[in-house]
Design an enzyme around this catalytic site. Sequence first.
Site, PDB file in Angstrom:
ATOM      1  N   LYS A  67       0.814  -1.217   0.000  1.00  0.00           N
ATOM      2  CA  LYS A  67       0.000   0.000   0.000  1.00  0.00           C
ATOM      3  C   LYS A  67       0.846   1.265   0.000  1.00  0.00           C
ATOM      4  O   LYS A  67       0.484   2.275  -0.600  1.00  0.00           O
ATOM      5  CB  LYS A  67      -0.978   0.021   1.180  1.00  0.00           C
ATOM      6  CG  LYS A  67      -0.346   0.145   2.569  1.00  0.00           C
ATOM      7  CD  LYS A  67      -0.041  -1.204   3.163  1.00  0.00           C
ATOM      8  CE  LYS A  67       0.542  -1.130   4.550  1.00  0.00           C
ATOM      9  NZ  LYS A  67       0.783  -2.475   5.095  1.00  0.00           N
ATOM     10  N   GLU A  91      -5.024  -5.141  -5.681  1.00  0.00           N
ATOM     11  CA  GLU A  91      -6.201  -5.425  -4.850  1.00  0.00           C
ATOM     12  C   GLU A  91      -5.820  -5.672  -3.394  1.00  0.00           C
ATOM     13  O   GLU A  91      -6.487  -5.201  -2.475  1.00  0.00           O
ATOM     14  CB  GLU A  91      -6.945  -6.635  -5.406  1.00  0.00           C
ATOM     15  CG  GLU A  91      -8.166  -7.048  -4.616  1.00  0.00           C
ATOM     16  CD  GLU A  91      -9.290  -6.015  -4.688  1.00  0.00           C
ATOM     17  OE1 GLU A  91      -9.588  -5.392  -3.654  1.00  0.00           O
ATOM     18  OE2 GLU A  91      -9.862  -5.840  -5.781  1.00  0.00           O
ATOM     19  N   GLY A  96      -6.952  -6.357   2.951  1.00  0.00           N
ATOM     20  CA  GLY A  96      -6.689  -7.792   3.041  1.00  0.00           C
ATOM     21  C   GLY A  96      -7.439  -8.567   1.976  1.00  0.00           C
ATOM     22  O   GLY A  96      -7.242  -8.363   0.787  1.00  0.00           O
ATOM     23  N   ILE A  98     -10.646  -8.402   1.257  1.00  0.00           N
ATOM     24  CA  ILE A  98     -11.861  -7.756   0.753  1.00  0.00           C
ATOM     25  C   ILE A  98     -11.626  -7.261  -0.676  1.00  0.00           C
ATOM     26  O   ILE A  98     -10.665  -6.536  -0.922  1.00  0.00           O
ATOM     27  CB  ILE A  98     -12.241  -6.539   1.622  1.00  0.00           C
ATOM     28  CG1 ILE A  98     -12.413  -6.948   3.085  1.00  0.00           C
ATOM     29  CG2 ILE A  98     -13.513  -5.897   1.105  1.00  0.00           C
ATOM     30  CD1 ILE A  98     -12.588  -5.763   4.011  1.00  0.00           C
ATOM     31  N   GLY A 149       1.812 -11.639  16.098  1.00  0.00           N
ATOM     32  CA  GLY A 149       2.181 -11.354  14.717  1.00  0.00           C
ATOM     33  C   GLY A 149       1.295 -10.354  14.021  1.00  0.00           C
ATOM     34  O   GLY A 149       1.474 -10.073  12.836  1.00  0.00           O
ATOM     35  N   GLU A 152       3.856  -5.084  14.057  1.00  0.00           N
ATOM     36  CA  GLU A 152       5.291  -5.140  13.811  1.00  0.00           C
ATOM     37  C   GLU A 152       6.058  -4.806  15.088  1.00  0.00           C
ATOM     38  O   GLU A 152       5.510  -4.251  16.036  1.00  0.00           O
ATOM     39  CB  GLU A 152       5.672  -4.133  12.723  1.00  0.00           C
ATOM     40  CG  GLU A 152       4.907  -4.287  11.424  1.00  0.00           C
ATOM     41  CD  GLU A 152       5.357  -5.491  10.624  1.00  0.00           C
ATOM     42  OE1 GLU A 152       6.352  -6.133  11.026  1.00  0.00           O
ATOM     43  OE2 GLU A 152       4.726  -5.790   9.603  1.00  0.00           O
ATOM     44  N   LYS A 167      -3.757   3.769   2.561  1.00  0.00           N
ATOM     45  CA  LYS A 167      -4.895   3.039   1.994  1.00  0.00           C
ATOM     46  C   LYS A 167      -6.025   3.979   1.600  1.00  0.00           C
ATOM     47  O   LYS A 167      -6.674   3.772   0.565  1.00  0.00           O
ATOM     48  CB  LYS A 167      -5.375   1.991   3.009  1.00  0.00           C
ATOM     49  CG  LYS A 167      -4.351   0.876   3.241  1.00  0.00           C
ATOM     50  CD  LYS A 167      -4.753  -0.044   4.374  1.00  0.00           C
ATOM     51  CE  LYS A 167      -3.712  -1.137   4.570  1.00  0.00           C
ATOM     52  NZ  LYS A 167      -4.016  -2.006   5.726  1.00  0.00           N
TER      53      LYS A 167
END
EC number: 1.1.1.3
Length: 278
Positions: A67, A91, A96, A98, A149, A152, A167
Amino acid sequence: LKYIADLNIKKDRGVKVPPGILTTNALRAINDPAVDIVVEVIGGVNPAKKFIEAALRRKKHVVTSNKEVIAKYGREFIALAAQNKVNILFEASVGGGIPIINALTKALAGNNIRRIYGIVNGTTNYILTKMYRENAELAAVLKEAQALGYAEADPTNDIDGYDVVYKLSILAGLAFNSHFAYQDIYCEGIRKISAADIALAREFGYVIKLLAIGIARDAKNVELRVHPVMVPQRHPLATVNDAFNAVFVEGDCVGETMFYGQRRQRRQNIIKTKCQYR
């Protein structure tokens, strides 16, 4: 699958691949005439930008989940792809699993989009959900998210909202048929949200969510912002919890729609560790 490129090809990631596929030289894969499609999942700008540009110039189709590089250089990539008669597909850069990019560019293309409200960062949504359910403070929940996880080691992009800004820049450009520099979008993350804020919102019938917001005020003016919002508990976005994403879109023809799904899973063996080109 012709190549898998990474700086560390000796680390066991729990996936067996045929000999010769692993390489530390990404340009070897990009320059090979036998390669038709390049998939970039490094993240960040450098060296991802260099690899994407090299692939497009060599007339390779590119698929990316990055992104940040799309928000910053997407217009250049699209022009370069058109010049070389190939595609760049992104995409996975927003939401994610979607299919929101496809929805805005194809399924809803006949609409003038009026509004977009999105939960597009699974890390912050997971943290806010845990704070709401357990009356916990952000620092404690962040450590748990890192252990699982979801976050980060350096969570700045998530916690301070920059990930959402990238995004929103992508979504707004597609929804409102224009270009919006990510630097011009107002941004406020969740770093200052406390358990007391969550409890007070609940008392008044609200849930706090970090939203990407795009509103077409008229034919020439679009309002874009990223910040925590008190969402009424009756609104569909209020029920989007844990690491799930959702984008609420209102078009002049279709009316109100919502796209909902889970972010990608970091803990699957095949993507257990981040690519180390960074």
